[in-house]
Design a protein around this motif. Structure first.
Motif, PDB file in Angstrom:
ATOM      1  N   VAL A  55      -0.234  -3.551   8.794  1.00 58.59           N
ATOM      2  CA  VAL A  55       0.810  -4.563   8.554  1.00 58.59           C
ATOM      3  C   VAL A  55       1.339  -4.438   7.119  1.00 58.59           C
ATOM      4  O   VAL A  55       2.549  -4.575   6.886  1.00 58.59           O
ATOM      5  N   THR A  56       0.466  -4.156   6.175  1.00 61.71           N
ATOM      6  CA  THR A  56       0.904  -3.994   4.780  1.00 61.71           C
ATOM      7  C   THR A  56       1.874  -2.822   4.658  1.00 61.71           C
ATOM      8  O   THR A  56       2.918  -2.929   3.997  1.00 61.71           O
ATOM      9  N   ASP A  57       1.581  -1.714   5.311  1.00 58.08           N
ATOM     10  CA  ASP A  57       2.477  -0.553   5.276  1.00 58.08           C
ATOM     11  C   ASP A  57       3.804  -0.857   5.979  1.00 58.08           C
ATOM     12  O   ASP A  57       4.872  -0.436   5.519  1.00 58.08           O
ATOM     13  N   ASP A  62       5.156  -3.788   6.215  1.00 59.45           N
ATOM     14  CA  ASP A  62       5.849  -4.707   5.307  1.00 59.45           C
ATOM     15  C   ASP A  62       6.514  -3.940   4.156  1.00 59.45           C
ATOM     16  O   ASP A  62       7.702  -4.147   3.858  1.00 59.45           O
ATOM     17  N   ASP A  63       5.770  -3.044   3.533  1.00 58.48           N
ATOM     18  CA  ASP A  63       6.314  -2.246   2.423  1.00 58.48           C
ATOM     19  C   ASP A  63       7.511  -1.421   2.891  1.00 58.48           C
ATOM     20  O   ASP A  63       8.517  -1.292   2.181  1.00 58.48           O
ATOM     21  N   TYR A 105       9.111 -15.291   7.987  1.00 61.11           N
ATOM     22  CA  TYR A 105       8.326 -14.050   8.019  1.00 61.11           C
ATOM     23  C   TYR A 105       7.239 -14.181   9.080  1.00 61.11           C
ATOM     24  O   TYR A 105       6.461 -15.133   9.074  1.00 61.11           O
ATOM     25  N   MET A 150       0.840  -1.205   0.000  1.00 61.98           N
ATOM     26  CA  MET A 150       0.000   0.000   0.000  1.00 61.98           C
ATOM     27  C   MET A 150       0.871   1.251   0.000  1.00 61.98           C
ATOM     28  O   MET A 150       0.731   2.089  -0.842  1.00 61.98           O
ATOM     29  N   ARG A 192      10.677  -3.606   3.760  1.00 58.85           N
ATOM     30  CA  ARG A 192      11.349  -4.095   2.549  1.00 58.85           C
ATOM     31  C   ARG A 192      12.040  -2.949   1.811  1.00 58.85           C
ATOM     32  O   ARG A 192      13.139  -3.128   1.284  1.00 58.85           O
ATOM     33  N   VAL A 209      -4.802  -5.037   9.146  1.00 60.91           N
ATOM     34  CA  VAL A 209      -4.185  -5.618   7.946  1.00 60.91           C
ATOM     35  C   VAL A 209      -3.511  -4.523   7.118  1.00 60.91           C
ATOM     36  O   VAL A 209      -2.394  -4.707   6.607  1.00 60.91           O
ATOM     37  N   ALA A 210      -4.146  -3.357   7.020  1.00 57.53           N
ATOM     38  CA  ALA A 210      -3.557  -2.235   6.267  1.00 57.53           C
ATOM     39  C   ALA A 210      -2.284  -1.742   6.949  1.00 57.53           C
ATOM     40  O   ALA A 210      -1.290  -1.418   6.279  1.00 57.53           O
TER      41      ALA A 210
END
Ligand code: NI
Length: 176
Positions: A32-34, A36-37, A77, A1, A40, A29-30
């Motif tokens: 965690v996505t941020d 994760d992005d 992970y 995201m 990385r 969930v949003a």
């Protein structure tokens, strides 16, 4: 995201105790996505929610097989929500740590060699693991973030704290 800005040592949120997660919902969930992005994008081995400006007890971490760190076993992970850590045995190991919130610096930090950690994944499924070595180290580093502690506060002797490029040859390389 989205790749988010990483807070740096000195920003007040990094010194606060993060709030427990009470709902396993789309917002989590949003988040965690941020995380994760962002992890990385900056090639981190782990990141905690406060590092992207969110007071929530959420950490993620991972270490893939990496030729830069042949001495470290891979870490799967993991998304860990509301973690609880139980020390196993009293042994500690010293290891060089870095942090995305303390860019360019490294310090020698003692950590428990073995521990059990419990918590939940992003969907509320329980996690219960007994780990050691780098896996145990990265969990302790990330959970410290949730309690407002950065790795320099754990360095016992400040002679073992400095700029990564100045410490070349004096330390075993470790992921951030
Ligand atoms: Ni960190």
């Amino acid at each position: 995201m989205a790749v988010r800005r990483v807070l740096k040592m000195g920003e007040p949120l990094l010194r606060e105790v993060a709030a427990a997660v009470t709902r396993f919902d789309a917002e989590l969930v949003a988040l965690v996505t941020d995380m994760d992005d962002t992890m990385r994008a900056f090639s981190g081995a782990g990141i905690a929610a406060p590092q992207i400006g969110v007071s929530a007890r959420v950490v993620i971490f991972e270490l893939r097989d990496n030729p830069r760190y042949p001495h470290l076993a891979p870490v799967p992970y993991t998304v860990l929500v509301n973690p609880v850590l139980t020390p196993l045995g009293g042994e500690q190991d010293e290891g060089w740590e870095g942090c995305l919130s303390v860019p360019g610096m490294r310090g020698l930090v003692p950590r428990l060699r073995r521990l059990r950690y419990q918590g939940f994944d992003a969907h509320g499924a329980p996690i219960d693991r007994t780990v050691e070595g780098f896996h145990a180290r990265v969990v302790q580093h990330e959970i410290d973030h949730l309690d407002g502690i950065l790795f320099p506060q754990r360095v016992r002797d400040l002679r073992n704290f400095g700029f990564e490029d100045a410490l070349t040859g004096q330390m075993t390389p470790m992921p951030d």
